[in-house]
Design an enzyme around this catalytic site. Sequence first.
Site, PDB file in Angstrom:
ATOM      1  N   GLU A 285       0.831  -1.206   0.000  1.00 55.37           N
ATOM      2  CA  GLU A 285       0.000   0.000   0.000  1.00 55.37           C
ATOM      3  C   GLU A 285       0.871   1.264   0.000  1.00 55.37           C
ATOM      4  O   GLU A 285       1.858   1.352   0.722  1.00 55.37           O
ATOM      5  CB  GLU A 285      -0.890  -0.008   1.242  1.00 55.37           C
ATOM      6  CG  GLU A 285      -1.756   1.224   1.411  1.00 55.37           C
ATOM      7  CD  GLU A 285      -2.432   1.286   2.765  1.00 55.37           C
ATOM      8  OE1 GLU A 285      -3.361   2.113   2.916  1.00 55.37           O
ATOM      9  OE2 GLU A 285      -2.044   0.529   3.677  1.00 55.37           O
ATOM     10  N   LYS A 349      -9.488   2.748  -3.038  1.00 55.36           N
ATOM     11  CA  LYS A 349     -10.006   2.277  -1.759  1.00 55.36           C
ATOM     12  C   LYS A 349     -11.418   2.819  -1.546  1.00 55.36           C
ATOM     13  O   LYS A 349     -11.696   4.001  -1.770  1.00 55.36           O
ATOM     14  CB  LYS A 349      -9.081   2.722  -0.623  1.00 55.36           C
ATOM     15  CG  LYS A 349      -9.410   2.111   0.732  1.00 55.36           C
ATOM     16  CD  LYS A 349      -8.377   2.507   1.774  1.00 55.36           C
ATOM     17  CE  LYS A 349      -8.648   1.823   3.119  1.00 55.36           C
ATOM     18  NZ  LYS A 349      -7.649   2.229   4.139  1.00 55.36           N
ATOM     19  N   CYS A 402      -5.571  -2.203   2.727  1.00 57.03           N
ATOM     20  CA  CYS A 402      -5.414  -2.102   4.179  1.00 57.03           C
ATOM     21  C   CYS A 402      -6.576  -2.765   4.899  1.00 57.03           C
ATOM     22  O   CYS A 402      -6.879  -3.926   4.655  1.00 57.03           O
ATOM     23  CB  CYS A 402      -5.236  -0.638   4.578  1.00 57.03           C
ATOM     24  SG  CYS A 402      -4.699  -0.399   6.286  1.00 57.03           S
TER      25      CYS A 402
END
Length: 528
Positions: A285, A349, A402
């Site tokens: 990430e 995301k 994440c």
Amino acid sequence: MTRLAGKMMLLSGWTRALAAFLAGLFGVLALQPFGFFAALFVSFSVLVWLIDGASGDPDAGFLRRLAPAFRVGWCFGFGYFLGSLWWLGNALLVDAEAFAWALPLAVVGLPAFLAFYYGFATALARLFWSDGVGRIFALAAAFGIAEWLRSFLFTGFPWNAVGYGAMPIPLMMQPARIVGVAGMNVLAVFVFAAPALLWTGRGKRIGLSIAALLLALQAGYGFYALRVMPEPADTDVTVRLVQPNIDQAGKWDDANRVAIFEKHLALSGAPPAGGKRPDIIIWPETSIPFILTDNPDALTRIAAVLQDDQVLITGAVRTEDAGAGKEPRYYNSIYAIDGTGQILGATDKVHLVPFGEYMPFEALLNSWGVTAVASMPGGFSAARAHQVLTLPGNRSFYPMVCYEAIFPDEIEATALSTDALLNVTNDAWFGDTPGPYQHFHKAQVRSVETGLPLVRVANTGISAVVDAKGRIITGLPYNMDGFLDATIPGKSETLHDTVSRNLWFWTAVAIFFGIGAFSRIGFIRHAN
């Protein structure tokens, strides 16, 4: 033990609160990196005895009658969440000068808030309370409802749901394929609370028998899934997981950016330790410490390292023009780049971290000088939906950036058509604490639920390839830099999806509450 149970029931005031707090704190041993799931048998047995003694004044109002049970549950939850989430404070110490003031809010305030869910659970269970096995059913159903609410209210934070404590190893994870974590929450609380019947309450034989049967079914199905069910054939796709182990404090320092980028390139271009050259190279990430599209030379450098038929998947910050006079939008994204340096696609995301990647009530809090921990101008923006990452050769991944990996209900049906789950993360924020181990464990369970292998790449670890049954094929431990090459395992056929798992959960909740209500009615009639 009978005397101990009696003493627990007779506790009052601060001694009852302390006992509940310590019971919740002891239950943390069931979570990673410890995995001592027997600790929750002690925790929930003590909780049952404390609720037994938490009766309110029968002449008081409705809420006041439930207040003693609520306080017990809140103290229990405060101990559990304080002991299992204290490591969140590490993220604030990365830039201590700016964020150390918020340490009490993260370390104490968040556990205190989350404890309200468990207070709600014990108060709800108290409505169905009796002196027998029915109260165990009611407690299990109430905790199931509380954990369900915790998964989406206020953006959701289902970290360390009770069901994870019942699944420390792949053998014990397999029922999640059928009932999901939500169902495991209900069943786990019943099993963990059942030993309380040994010393208090009627129906201990049937209660303990059901708990033993559930444990046997859990282990038996796990054995069947791991040893009897057919193993899917591995794919022919080889991936390289790059774990650069970059210190978070210096990651966005201008003086370090070139060296960080070059380290990723060096690990990516290293010859394979054995076997075939990787088809896909994956970075963690936000591993590129600058805006990639503003640096065309970076794409040239990537192309120089990749072979023509290789693909790089990397986490990066993506920008998007928001219009004249407005700040650009920033996204926490994943790029796919081919061997010529061309960007093949990107996915953003969806579920952002509040106070980490964006600020709720941003205008108000910014006026007070409060900004997000991983701040960009205006904060990060969220994508509307998950986009499958499609690569040449008909290969595809379902991306999770994440902590998106902790939300099972947010994995969409399109995931089942992909080759694997892809989780890129940067757990360096939390240091070598229980946090990264807990995070990895939850991602493992996502593999079992979906029947898909998992490719997980983290900046400092834990990076691993996990098969569709939650078993680690290969991995790199925390705080180690390097790379590993592995073939992506095959995916399992599954007849269970989010809808069927949720149906199972609600059916279990209804049945358990029904048994609790029936027992409560019998208890009242007997008392009268």
